[in-house]
Design an enzyme around this catalytic site. Sequence first.
Site, PDB file in Angstrom:
ATOM      1  N   LEU A 485       0.900  -1.244  -0.088  1.00 22.72           N
ATOM      2  CA  LEU A 485      -0.015   0.075  -0.198  1.00 22.72           C
ATOM      3  C   LEU A 485       0.986   1.228  -0.107  1.00 22.72           C
ATOM      4  O   LEU A 485       0.254   2.279  -0.507  1.00 22.72           O
ATOM      5  CB  LEU A 485      -0.959  -0.071   1.155  1.00 22.72           C
ATOM      6  CG  LEU A 485      -2.078  -1.064   1.212  1.00 22.72           C
ATOM      7  CD1 LEU A 485      -2.843  -0.923   2.536  1.00 22.72           C
ATOM      8  CD2 LEU A 485      -2.855  -0.790   0.167  1.00 22.72           C
ATOM      9  N   GLY A 491       8.293   2.251   7.782  1.00 25.62           N
ATOM     10  CA  GLY A 491       8.370   0.876   7.445  1.00 25.62           C
ATOM     11  C   GLY A 491       7.218   0.859   6.215  1.00 25.62           C
ATOM     12  O   GLY A 491       7.104   1.726   5.608  1.00 25.62           O
ATOM     13  N   VAL A 493       3.837  -1.011   4.233  1.00 29.26           N
ATOM     14  CA  VAL A 493       2.447  -1.374   4.671  1.00 29.26           C
ATOM     15  C   VAL A 493       2.002  -2.040   3.666  1.00 29.26           C
ATOM     16  O   VAL A 493       2.259  -1.661   2.068  1.00 29.26           O
ATOM     17  CB  VAL A 493       1.606  -0.030   4.936  1.00 29.26           C
ATOM     18  CG1 VAL A 493       0.375  -0.406   5.233  1.00 29.26           C
ATOM     19  CG2 VAL A 493       2.394   0.992   5.817  1.00 29.26           C
ATOM     20  N   ASP A 600       6.572  13.451  13.122  1.00 27.94           N
ATOM     21  CA  ASP A 600       6.599  13.314  11.845  1.00 27.94           C
ATOM     22  C   ASP A 600       5.118  13.749  11.123  1.00 27.94           C
ATOM     23  O   ASP A 600       4.700  12.664  10.269  1.00 27.94           O
ATOM     24  CB  ASP A 600       7.203  12.082  11.252  1.00 27.94           C
ATOM     25  CG  ASP A 600       7.610  11.958  10.037  1.00 27.94           C
ATOM     26  OD1 ASP A 600       7.932  13.192   9.252  1.00 27.94           O
ATOM     27  OD2 ASP A 600       7.785  11.020   9.228  1.00 27.94           O
TER      28      ASP A 600
END
Length: 765
Positions: A485, A491, A493, A600
Amino acid sequence: MAVILPRLVFLTLFLHLIASQQINGSVSVGSSLTATPNAKPWLSSSREFAFGFQQIQGTDNFVLSIWYDKIPDKTIIWYPEGRAVVPTGSKVDLIRESGLVLSNPQGRQIWTSGPISDLAYGFMNNTGNFVIVGNNSPKIWESFAFPSGTLLPTQVMAKGGVVNSRNTNFTGGRFELRLLPDGNLVLNTQDIPTDYTYAAYYISGTYDTSNSTNSGEQVIFGETGYLYILTGSGQRFDLTPRGALPSGDYYHRATLDSDGVFRQYYYPKNPTDNTSWEVVWFVPDNICWSIAGDKDSGACGYNNVCSLDGNRPICECPQGFSIVNPDDPSGDCKPDFTPSCDEVEPNNGGEMFDFIELNVVVYNSNADCWKKRLPLSNGRKETTLTKAFLKYRKGSVSDLPPGTPPRLSGGNKDQRSLILVGSVLLGTSVFIIVVMTIVICVGFFVIYKKKATNTYPYTKTVNTNLPRFTYQELVTATDGFKDELGKGTFGIVYKGVIGNEIVAVKKLNRVVQDCEKEFKAEVNSIAKTHHKNLVQLLGYCNEGEHRLMIYEYMSNGTLAMFLFGEIRPPWKQRSYMAVGIAKGLSYLHEECSSQIIHCDIKPQNILLDDYYNGKISDFGLAKLLMMNQSQTNTGIRGTKGYIAPEWFRNIPVTVKVDVYSFGVLLLEIISCRKSLVLESYDQGVAVLTDLAWDHYQERRLDAFVENDLEALYDYKKLGTFMMVGLWCIQENSALRPTMKKVVQMLEGELEVGEPPCPYPFSITS
């Protein structure tokens, strides 16, 4: 001289007479009206139209509006949407630098026509249009430019124009009439909280794919009462059928009514007793059957059922349901029962549950048997196509009306599902289906009970004991991490399926070594959060070197995709998202058991659900990252363009770093521009915060939003959002507001002062 003097006197008197006629119906600067029962309105010269306050029957409230003054029911044709209803004692003033200003009895401004310069006077003209006239301009503001449900003769709607349906509470309804850029006039529904637009249920067909000049350019309401679409080549597409209007002297109006039907009405100017508005033309022909789709609620609200009475839909809650808002019979209905299959024991499923046979249906063209989740949508009354059986927990329908049809015992795995059965499957087939659903429900319960520790819970209840999955289970759920995705700081997804639910599985990058305790603590911290503007954590994996998080699936991607696509999203939708994101951050900073700093905030970390609600993702994960994983300098967390200045200085980092990042994000939402753009190798990088300050100083908000007309029409909110963004990006963190105050300022609960230059330290150095 004896002859000339009388002529000069006559000419002077004649010109004075003309001038007095021209100002008849005008409103001078400084004039005001007060909301009291006997207040006199500002009238047009024909005395047919009035501007002022009408008292809402049975209340002490008034609505600022324009209406037909010679019609007994004083039919309202215009009001400022969302700000029209006010208490007794409120005032509207015509102010030189502010135009029309509506204020409450305490003097607080509620609505304004917007900052105006060169104002000479106001004018209530004989077409029902209130105009603000300038010293050097015949029209610098007009009510016709902001229609509230109604179009009148001489009114023109250009491409991009929108008319919202009118509600009884004088707010914009969920139906829209729009002239699209391609030239089609359409009717569609919208999700009010997000302004998300659903598929059109009426299309004029005035778009010519072979020759764009033959496409619609304007919707024109002619003086004679005929409504038509004018194409670029000058051709006319009639909406009002030729010869449909009666001969004589009539008032005409076209209104997008609260039921979603666009109707044209007429009313005689010399009425007799019992005269009423008559419908001459309307679209669509059958509103109950015109609206389709699995996300929209249909002509009536969710769980509500539509039937047609002439050209008007009638909305009724089905048996076992009641209306949520008694003042809105076409709105949503709520169940008077608990549609659940919890706590089913192997031998008592039939004793705990029954079925109600509904006398209404949800249309399925194939007449199949299928399941439908609550809330029901697009309900229509029809007895020949299909029938519906609704399962409920016994004892939860204490107030069903007398005469409830015979009930069938049964159960089903899906606690929110309806079983809709085709009419061809009635009789013995229904008995077989009911028996099978009982067996399936009991069987699933036994299986789920044995695998409770490894099963994704159907109810997404947040608690500290989140389901823990094995790595192999997640490999299976994602089909070997096949469907990616997106990638981010933390990381990759992947899309997965656990049970019957689509989920998002995030494989974290390498985290700090020997951090199992920290990982669990952080997971539990995130699990305790619960807010509609935060992406919900559903489970995790902590096995060997594998660290994975399972989140709710967000179907509409990221805010970055939404903001920076080819088509600019609607201003109302963007502004709604901004407030929601601010509320989510405020929750993380001030309402969690342990304060969470996101570190972030950026459009890529804001995800959009089915209804385009903005939800913050990846909160609480920054603590788990290894220091050398930052996207910028070592020790700095965040993304270039959104990083607060204190990251680069030897000073403590607080929640104010998130406030700075949100300020940049807010400016992106306002302008639909990215925070950093490489213009060319010669010109370098364009910095959005610099551009925002320059345009704000020059009072050129139109340039900052690139002439976004919807945003400019909402000028007060646009200015507020701009100032809030500039306060948030102050280089001195002490000057930045808390996110709680940001929310209050964005929602208009807290006054926003003029922001100073955001970066004085950088300038002096």
